[in-house]
Motif scaffolding. Structure first.
Motif, PDB file in Angstrom:
ATOM      1  N   UNK A   1       0.797  -1.235   0.000  1.00  0.00           N
ATOM      2  CA  UNK A   1       0.000   0.000   0.000  1.00  0.00           C
ATOM      3  C   UNK A   1       0.830   1.286   0.000  1.00  0.00           C
ATOM      4  N   UNK A   2       2.061   1.244   0.537  1.00  0.00           N
ATOM      5  CA  UNK A   2       2.858   2.467   0.614  1.00  0.00           C
ATOM      6  C   UNK A   2       4.167   2.372  -0.174  1.00  0.00           C
ATOM      7  N   UNK A   3       4.929   1.325   0.074  1.00  0.00           N
ATOM      8  CA  UNK A   3       6.255   1.239  -0.526  1.00  0.00           C
ATOM      9  C   UNK A   3       6.196   1.084  -2.040  1.00  0.00           C
ATOM     10  N   UNK A   4       5.456   0.102  -2.533  1.00  0.00           N
ATOM     11  CA  UNK A   4       5.401  -0.111  -3.980  1.00  0.00           C
ATOM     12  C   UNK A   4       4.864   1.096  -4.740  1.00  0.00           C
ATOM     13  N   UNK A   5       3.776   1.726  -4.319  1.00  0.00           N
ATOM     14  CA  UNK A   5       3.332   2.924  -5.043  1.00  0.00           C
ATOM     15  C   UNK A   5       4.400   4.027  -5.076  1.00  0.00           C
ATOM     16  N   UNK A   6       5.139   4.200  -3.980  1.00  0.00           N
ATOM     17  CA  UNK A   6       6.210   5.191  -3.945  1.00  0.00           C
ATOM     18  C   UNK A   6       7.305   4.824  -4.953  1.00  0.00           C
ATOM     19  N   UNK A   7       7.676   3.554  -4.993  1.00  0.00           N
ATOM     20  CA  UNK A   7       8.756   3.117  -5.873  1.00  0.00           C
ATOM     21  C   UNK A   7       8.340   3.068  -7.340  1.00  0.00           C
ATOM     22  N   UNK A   8       7.046   3.031  -7.603  1.00  0.00           N
ATOM     23  CA  UNK A   8       6.550   2.959  -8.984  1.00  0.00           C
ATOM     24  C   UNK A   8       6.103   4.321  -9.528  1.00  0.00           C
ATOM     25  N   UNK A   9       6.258   5.362  -8.749  1.00  0.00           N
ATOM     26  CA  UNK A   9       5.800   6.691  -9.141  1.00  0.00           C
ATOM     27  C   UNK A   9       6.623   7.258 -10.302  1.00  0.00           C
ATOM     28  N   UNK A  10       5.932   7.886 -11.230  1.00  0.00           N
ATOM     29  CA  UNK A  10       6.569   8.558 -12.372  1.00  0.00           C
ATOM     30  C   UNK A  10       6.835  10.019 -12.023  1.00  0.00           C
ATOM     31  N   UNK A  11       7.932  10.554 -12.519  1.00  0.00           N
ATOM     32  CA  UNK A  11       8.299  11.954 -12.340  1.00  0.00           C
ATOM     33  C   UNK A  11       8.345  12.607 -13.716  1.00  0.00           C
ATOM     34  N   UNK A  12       7.291  13.344 -14.077  1.00  0.00           N
ATOM     35  CA  UNK A  12       7.214  13.927 -15.418  1.00  0.00           C
ATOM     36  C   UNK A  12       8.397  14.815 -15.796  1.00  0.00           C
ATOM     37  N   UNK A  13       8.995  15.502 -14.838  1.00  0.00           N
ATOM     38  CA  UNK A  13      10.092  16.413 -15.162  1.00  0.00           C
ATOM     39  C   UNK A  13      11.324  15.682 -15.706  1.00  0.00           C
ATOM     40  N   UNK A  14      11.471  14.402 -15.368  1.00  0.00           N
ATOM     41  CA  UNK A  14      12.560  13.611 -15.944  1.00  0.00           C
ATOM     42  C   UNK A  14      12.016  12.511 -16.852  1.00  0.00           C
ATOM     43  N   UNK A  15      10.686  12.490 -16.999  1.00  0.00           N
ATOM     44  CA  UNK A  15      10.000  11.549 -17.887  1.00  0.00           C
ATOM     45  C   UNK A  15      10.333  10.093 -17.564  1.00  0.00           C
ATOM     46  N   UNK A  16      10.448   9.810 -16.276  1.00  0.00           N
ATOM     47  CA  UNK A  16      10.716   8.446 -15.854  1.00  0.00           C
ATOM     48  C   UNK A  16      10.422   8.321 -14.361  1.00  0.00           C
ATOM     49  N   UNK A  17      10.695   7.181 -13.826  1.00  0.00           N
ATOM     50  CA  UNK A  17      10.534   6.944 -12.394  1.00  0.00           C
ATOM     51  C   UNK A  17      11.735   7.460 -11.632  1.00  0.00           C
ATOM     52  N   UNK A  18      11.632   7.393 -10.301  1.00  0.00           N
ATOM     53  CA  UNK A  18      12.731   7.850  -9.465  1.00  0.00           C
ATOM     54  C   UNK A  18      13.362   6.751  -8.640  1.00  0.00           C
ATOM     55  N   UNK A  19      12.815   5.536  -8.718  1.00  0.00           N
ATOM     56  CA  UNK A  19      13.353   4.389  -7.975  1.00  0.00           C
ATOM     57  C   UNK A  19      13.463   3.210  -8.926  1.00  0.00           C
ATOM     58  N   UNK A  20      14.526   2.420  -8.746  1.00  0.00           N
ATOM     59  CA  UNK A  20      14.807   1.325  -9.671  1.00  0.00           C
ATOM     60  C   UNK A  20      15.183   0.056  -8.921  1.00  0.00           C
ATOM     61  N   UNK A  21      14.574  -1.052  -9.319  1.00  0.00           N
ATOM     62  CA  UNK A  21      14.958  -2.357  -8.786  1.00  0.00           C
ATOM     63  C   UNK A  21      16.342  -2.687  -9.340  1.00  0.00           C
ATOM     64  N   UNK A  22      17.220  -3.167  -8.484  1.00  0.00           N
ATOM     65  CA  UNK A  22      18.578  -3.526  -8.885  1.00  0.00           C
ATOM     66  C   UNK A  22      18.705  -5.036  -8.910  1.00  0.00           C
ATOM     67  N   UNK A  23      19.160  -5.543 -10.039  1.00  0.00           N
ATOM     68  CA  UNK A  23      19.384  -6.978 -10.189  1.00  0.00           C
ATOM     69  C   UNK A  23      20.824  -7.215 -10.629  1.00  0.00           C
ATOM     70  N   UNK A  24      21.345  -8.361 -10.214  1.00  0.00           N
ATOM     71  CA  UNK A  24      22.650  -8.771 -10.709  1.00  0.00           C
ATOM     72  C   UNK A  24      22.485  -9.117 -12.185  1.00  0.00           C
ATOM     73  N   UNK A  25      23.358  -8.610 -13.016  1.00  0.00           N
ATOM     74  CA  UNK A  25      23.182  -8.722 -14.460  1.00  0.00           C
ATOM     75  C   UNK A  25      23.107 -10.168 -14.955  1.00  0.00           C
ATOM     76  N   UNK A  26      24.022 -11.009 -14.550  1.00  0.00           N
ATOM     77  CA  UNK A  26      24.051 -12.376 -15.061  1.00  0.00           C
ATOM     78  C   UNK A  26      22.918 -13.243 -14.554  1.00  0.00           C
TER      79      UNK A  26
END
Length: 186
Positions: free
Chosen positions: A49-74
């Motif tokens: 209810x709180x964390x995911x909506x915050x992490x999925x929010x779009x920021x129009x001024x940069x035309x993208x989100x402000x939080x990113x899930x980090x995964x190990x590349x391989x």
């Protein structure tokens, strides 16, 4: 899922609702949350209810989100998340850098690698003029990441937090890096 940013070892991608379990595990680790809330675990409802909506929010001024899930590349194993969001949702010139990684990712250079890549993208592509980051004064690990990422100590301050946690009596610190400083160092 399309990546926002890739480094030698990391993929930063948008969060989805499917990340709830990984976030619950990350935000329930007392060592990870020590300097955030004193180590109290999160609950499933607060993540959904709180964390995911915050992490999925779009920021129009940069035309993208402000939080990113980090995964190990391989392996594509979830490592945590990075924050690179505008302080003013109408202006991309000043962004806040942050990170929260699983203990298994600590001490391996992921936080510095992801932070440097976000800073570069911000200055080169997103119109960022200044990057700022804050942590508790006693959080030596996070302070080292900020310094290795090119940010410099700016000031100490005492925030008005709803509740004191161990170490908060020493206050907080702010680090910063301007585009002009970054260009001079490059």
């Amino acid at each position: 899922m399309e990546a926002f940013l890739e480094t030698e070892r990391l993929v930063l991608r948008p969060f989805t609702a499917a990340d709830a379990g990984n976030l619950l595990a990350l935000h329930s680790d007392p060592d990870v949350m020590r300097y955030i809330n004193g180590g109290r675990p999160a609950d499933r409802d607060s993540i959904r209810e709180r964390t995911l909506p915050k992490l999925m929010r779009e920021y129009p001024c940069i035309d993208t989100r402000g939080y990113w899930a980090a995964e190990e590349k391989g392996s594509r194993v979830f490592l945590g998340w990075f924050e690179f969001r505008p302080l003013d949702e109408r202006d991309a010139s000043v962004v806040e850098l942050g990170y929260r990684l699983n203990r298994s990712a600590w001490g391996r250079g992921y936080a510095t690698e992801g932070s440097r890549a976000l800073i570069r993208k911000g200055f080169e592509e997103l119109g960022v003029v200044r990057v700022t980051a804050n942590t508790m004064a006693v959080n030596a690990g996070s302070r080292r990441v900020m310094e290795k990422s090119g940010l410099s100590f700016l000031r100490s301050f005492t925030g008005d937090w709803p509740e004191a946690i161990e170490g908060s009596e020493h206050g907080d610190v702010e680090y910063a890096l301007t585009r002009a400083q970054w260009v001079r160092r490059a």
